[in-house]
Scaffold this motif. Structure first.
Motif, PDB file in Angstrom:
ATOM      1  N   LYS A 164       0.813  -1.223   0.000  1.00 59.16           N
ATOM      2  CA  LYS A 164       0.000   0.000   0.000  1.00 59.16           C
ATOM      3  C   LYS A 164       0.846   1.273   0.000  1.00 59.16           C
ATOM      4  CE  LYS A 164      -3.953  -1.977   2.498  1.00 59.16           C
ATOM      5  NZ  LYS A 164      -4.823  -1.828   3.710  1.00 59.16           N
ATOM      6  N   THR A 165       2.146   1.155   0.223  1.00 59.00           N
ATOM      7  CA  THR A 165       3.003   2.329   0.319  1.00 59.00           C
ATOM      8  C   THR A 165       3.207   2.956  -1.059  1.00 59.00           C
ATOM      9  OG1 THR A 165       4.198   1.237   2.132  1.00 59.00           O
ATOM     10  CG2 THR A 165       5.195   3.216   1.175  1.00 59.00           C
ATOM     11  N   ARG A 166       2.946   4.235  -1.159  1.00 60.49           N
ATOM     12  CA  ARG A 166       3.136   4.945  -2.425  1.00 60.49           C
ATOM     13  C   ARG A 166       4.109   6.109  -2.304  1.00 60.49           C
ATOM     14  NH1 ARG A 166       1.620   1.019  -3.746  1.00 60.49           N
ATOM     15  NH2 ARG A 166      -0.192   0.361  -4.965  1.00 60.49           N
ATOM     16  N   LEU A 167       4.429   6.510  -1.066  1.00 58.42           N
ATOM     17  CA  LEU A 167       5.245   7.705  -0.893  1.00 58.42           C
ATOM     18  C   LEU A 167       6.070   7.593   0.383  1.00 58.42           C
ATOM     19  CD1 LEU A 167       5.773  10.616  -2.042  1.00 58.42           C
ATOM     20  CD2 LEU A 167       3.963  11.416  -0.506  1.00 58.42           C
ATOM     21  N   ILE A 168       7.310   8.053   0.300  1.00 58.00           N
ATOM     22  CA  ILE A 168       8.159   8.241   1.472  1.00 58.00           C
ATOM     23  C   ILE A 168       8.518   9.719   1.505  1.00 58.00           C
ATOM     24  CG2 ILE A 168      10.367   7.705   2.570  1.00 58.00           C
ATOM     25  CD1 ILE A 168      10.308   5.004   1.084  1.00 58.00           C
ATOM     26  N   ILE A 169       8.394  10.340   2.664  1.00 57.53           N
ATOM     27  CA  ILE A 169       8.734  11.765   2.805  1.00 57.53           C
ATOM     28  C   ILE A 169       9.920  11.905   3.748  1.00 57.53           C
ATOM     29  CG2 ILE A 169       7.940  14.044   3.522  1.00 57.53           C
ATOM     30  CD1 ILE A 169       5.102  13.215   2.905  1.00 57.53           C
ATOM     31  N   ILE A 170      10.947  12.629   3.287  1.00 58.89           N
ATOM     32  CA  ILE A 170      12.087  12.952   4.143  1.00 58.89           C
ATOM     33  C   ILE A 170      12.276  14.462   4.175  1.00 58.89           C
ATOM     34  CG2 ILE A 170      13.252  10.751   3.756  1.00 58.89           C
ATOM     35  CD1 ILE A 170      15.135  12.227   1.812  1.00 58.89           C
ATOM     36  N   ASN A 171      12.953  14.935   5.203  1.00 63.68           N
ATOM     37  CA  ASN A 171      13.164  16.381   5.383  1.00 63.68           C
ATOM     38  C   ASN A 171      14.552  16.607   5.972  1.00 63.68           C
ATOM     39  OD1 ASN A 171      12.108  18.594   8.015  1.00 63.68           O
ATOM     40  ND2 ASN A 171      12.911  19.176   6.043  1.00 63.68           N
ATOM     41  N   TYR A 172      15.473  17.077   5.118  1.00 59.41           N
ATOM     42  CA  TYR A 172      16.845  17.333   5.571  1.00 59.41           C
ATOM     43  C   TYR A 172      17.386  18.605   4.918  1.00 59.41           C
ATOM     44  CZ  TYR A 172      16.749  12.644   7.504  1.00 59.41           C
ATOM     45  OH  TYR A 172      16.419  11.535   8.242  1.00 59.41           O
ATOM     46  N   PRO A 173      18.135  19.417   5.712  1.00 60.27           N
ATOM     47  CA  PRO A 173      18.283  19.351   7.157  1.00 60.27           C
ATOM     48  C   PRO A 173      16.910  19.304   7.839  1.00 60.27           C
ATOM     49  CG  PRO A 173      19.807  20.957   6.275  1.00 60.27           C
ATOM     50  CD  PRO A 173      18.896  20.566   5.151  1.00 60.27           C
ATOM     51  N   ASN A 174      16.868  18.582   8.945  1.00 62.08           N
ATOM     52  CA  ASN A 174      15.595  18.207   9.526  1.00 62.08           C
ATOM     53  C   ASN A 174      15.029  19.263  10.470  1.00 62.08           C
ATOM     54  OD1 ASN A 174      14.212  16.594  12.094  1.00 62.08           O
ATOM     55  ND2 ASN A 174      13.616  15.811  10.099  1.00 62.08           N
ATOM     56  N   ASN A 175      13.751  19.477  10.323  1.00 64.92           N
ATOM     57  CA  ASN A 175      12.943  20.224  11.278  1.00 64.92           C
ATOM     58  C   ASN A 175      12.121  19.171  12.027  1.00 64.92           C
ATOM     59  OD1 ASN A 175      11.028  21.749  12.633  1.00 64.92           O
ATOM     60  ND2 ASN A 175      10.063  22.560  10.802  1.00 64.92           N
ATOM     61  N   PRO A 176      12.450  18.878  13.311  1.00 70.64           N
ATOM     62  CA  PRO A 176      13.035  19.774  14.307  1.00 70.64           C
ATOM     63  C   PRO A 176      14.454  19.437  14.782  1.00 70.64           C
ATOM     64  CG  PRO A 176      11.764  18.105  15.419  1.00 70.64           C
ATOM     65  CD  PRO A 176      11.702  17.772  13.945  1.00 70.64           C
ATOM     66  N   THR A 177      15.042  18.296  14.399  1.00 70.90           N
ATOM     67  CA  THR A 177      16.274  17.846  15.062  1.00 70.90           C
ATOM     68  C   THR A 177      17.536  18.518  14.555  1.00 70.90           C
ATOM     69  OG1 THR A 177      16.661  16.013  13.513  1.00 70.90           O
ATOM     70  CG2 THR A 177      15.246  15.577  15.443  1.00 70.90           C
ATOM     71  N   GLY A 178      17.479  19.109  13.336  1.00 71.29           N
ATOM     72  CA  GLY A 178      18.681  19.706  12.764  1.00 71.29           C
ATOM     73  C   GLY A 178      19.648  18.693  12.175  1.00 71.29           C
ATOM     74  N   LYS A 179      19.245  17.424  12.065  1.00 69.61           N
ATOM     75  CA  LYS A 179      20.094  16.391  11.480  1.00 69.61           C
ATOM     76  C   LYS A 179      20.165  16.562   9.962  1.00 69.61           C
ATOM     77  CE  LYS A 179      21.063  14.022  15.215  1.00 69.61           C
ATOM     78  NZ  LYS A 179      22.451  13.818  15.688  1.00 69.61           N
ATOM     79  N   ILE A 180      21.302  16.123   9.376  1.00 70.17           N
ATOM     80  CA  ILE A 180      21.416  16.073   7.928  1.00 70.17           C
ATOM     81  C   ILE A 180      21.314  14.617   7.473  1.00 70.17           C
ATOM     82  CG2 ILE A 180      22.789  18.177   7.782  1.00 70.17           C
ATOM     83  CD1 ILE A 180      25.269  16.346   7.386  1.00 70.17           C
ATOM     84  N   LEU A 181      21.010  14.418   6.199  1.00 71.55           N
ATOM     85  CA  LEU A 181      20.928  13.073   5.641  1.00 71.55           C
ATOM     86  C   LEU A 181      22.332  12.548   5.366  1.00 71.55           C
ATOM     87  CD1 LEU A 181      19.000  10.856   4.498  1.00 71.55           C
ATOM     88  CD2 LEU A 181      19.263  11.967   2.266  1.00 71.55           C
ATOM     89  N   THR A 182      22.667  11.432   5.987  1.00 69.93           N
ATOM     90  CA  THR A 182      23.994  10.841   5.807  1.00 69.93           C
ATOM     91  C   THR A 182      23.983   9.869   4.628  1.00 69.93           C
ATOM     92  OG1 THR A 182      23.535   8.982   7.294  1.00 69.93           O
ATOM     93  CG2 THR A 182      24.450  11.014   8.278  1.00 69.93           C
ATOM     94  N   LYS A 183      25.166   9.526   4.167  1.00 67.03           N
ATOM     95  CA  LYS A 183      25.291   8.592   3.049  1.00 67.03           C
ATOM     96  C   LYS A 183      24.668   7.235   3.376  1.00 67.03           C
ATOM     97  CE  LYS A 183      26.935   7.454  -1.055  1.00 67.03           C
ATOM     98  NZ  LYS A 183      26.376   8.018  -2.294  1.00 67.03           N
TER      99      LYS A 183
END
Length: 400
Positions: A163-182
């Protein structure tokens, strides 16, 4: 009265609610410091404002091309290529009245009734409501603090299904401030390669606000999955244009054709003279860098002083302009109104900070963290406000 069940059941935006409350309280009490909403305290660059005024004076106030002015779409495509390594055609750029609306039309285009969209907590407060408003089902993967809030392939695979049709990511992240790593990106890619029907929405609103020499990863820069990546961005954070309400999504041409049918009916087009100003905003690299350096300086003084307060911890964010603060359980137990098993203690902490410290924040439960003792502060405020806020937070916490 009968209403659309998807709309009637939505939870109001907690960050907007806290900011509105802080504004009302500040009218009576000037000591209130609002660190709830992501609002840069910088003015929009002067040349951007002048460009808008120029086109207003020339009468450029009528309908424009639906998905965006050609010169702006070309400029955005060029920026994405040079800065992010993403090869989008200008015809795949859709200029929207805010980045938030871009995310909405992307979800509306992808999701049918009952389709699932995976989001990662802590998340931006509006993702679940946007998904639900178009009939989708948000599926939350709660990232673990002891793992640095990092995405793992194991956790993602446990959340996706037919049933999955979408994945949402947010980087740099709100709220943690993390970046997406390799490794995180590779985990996302591996799952997408096994599920060819899944799209990835990459919300990169804070991609110009990076600290300590960090670099961002734009998933659309990978040619193996680029066709299935929706890149969302805008001008609110990078150019201090929050009130202008202008953002964009970048998609493949097939997606753009379908999306534009919906876009044309619900909004027609984005304000023309604001689009003209946004063309100039794309060139304001020096101003953006000045703001970024200021945010990094503010991050340092704010987080360092927060960590001097007993009973709380704040890891230095790698990007964006939010401090994600964890309060010790023993401290939370001393809050007025605390009851064992109550669950959502971040609400209790946020209310205490507003009432006693006179500092407005966003409780972690709004970011999808269940049983949270975390709150989010925005450090895009002035240095004076941040120093004042830390002192008042420290005094309030020590009073417990």
């Amino acid at each position: 009265m009968n209403f659309n069940r998807h709309i009637e059941g939505l939870t109001p935006s907690k960050s907007m609610a806290m900011s509105n409350l802080a504004k009302e309280l500040k009218k009576k009490d000037p000591e209130i410091v609002d660190l709830s909403i992501g609002e840069p305290d910088f003015d929009t660059p002067r040349q951007v404002v002048d460009e808008a005024i120029k086109w207003l004076n020339e009468g450029f106030t009528h309908y424009t091309t639906g998905p965006g002015l050609p010169e702006l779409r070309e400029g955005i495509a060029k920026k994405l290529k040079e800065d992010n390594g993403c090869d989008y055609d200008p015809s795949g750029i859709i200029v929207c009245p805010s980045g938030k609306f871009g995310i909405y039309i992307a979800c509306a285009t992808v999701l049918n009734e009952g389709d699932e969209a995976v989001i990662f907590a802590p998340y931006w407060v509006s993702y679940p409501s946007i998904i639900e408003s178009v009939g989708g089902v948000p599926v939350t993967v709660e990232l673990k603090p002891d793992n640095g809030y990092r995405i793992t392939e194991e956790a993602l695979r446990a959340a996706v299904n037919e049933k999955t049709r979408l994945i949402i990511i947010n980087y740099p992240n709100n709220p943690t401030g993390k970046i997406l790593t390799k490794p995180e990106f590779e985990a996302l890619k591996n799952v997408m390669m096994d599920y060819p029907e899944i799209m990835l929405l990459s919300d990169e609103m804070y991609e110009s606000i990076l600290f300590d020499g960090n670099k961002t990863i734009s998933p659309a820069s990978d040619p193996e999955i680029a066709y299935r990546v929706i890149t969302s961005n805008g001008f609110s954070k990078c150019a201090a244009m929050t009130g202008w309400r202008i953002g964009y999504i970048a998609v493949n041409n097939e997606f753009a054709k379908v999306c534009n049918r919906f876009f044309g009916h619900v909004v027609s087009q984005t304000c023309g003279f604001i689009q003209k100003a946004a063309v100039v905003a794309l060139t304001c690299k020096d101003e953006m860098e000045m703001m970024r350096q200021s945010y990094e300086y503010r991050r340092n003084i704010f987080t360092e002083r927060l960590n001097e307060i007993p009973g709380l911890h704040c890891e230095k964010p790698e990007g964006a302009f939010y401090a994600w603060v964890v309060f010790d359980d023993e401290l939370v137990k001393k809050l007025p109104g605390y009851e064992p098993g109550q669950g959502e203690y971040s609400n209790l902490m946020s209310e205490f900070l507003l009432r006693t410290a006179k500092v407005s924040s966003v409780p972690g439960v709004a970011n999808g963290v269940t049983g949270s003792t975390c709150v989010r502060f925005c450090f895009a405020a002035s240095e004076e406000s941040l120093r004042k806020a830390v002192k008042q937070i420290g005094d309030a916490v020590r009073s417990l």
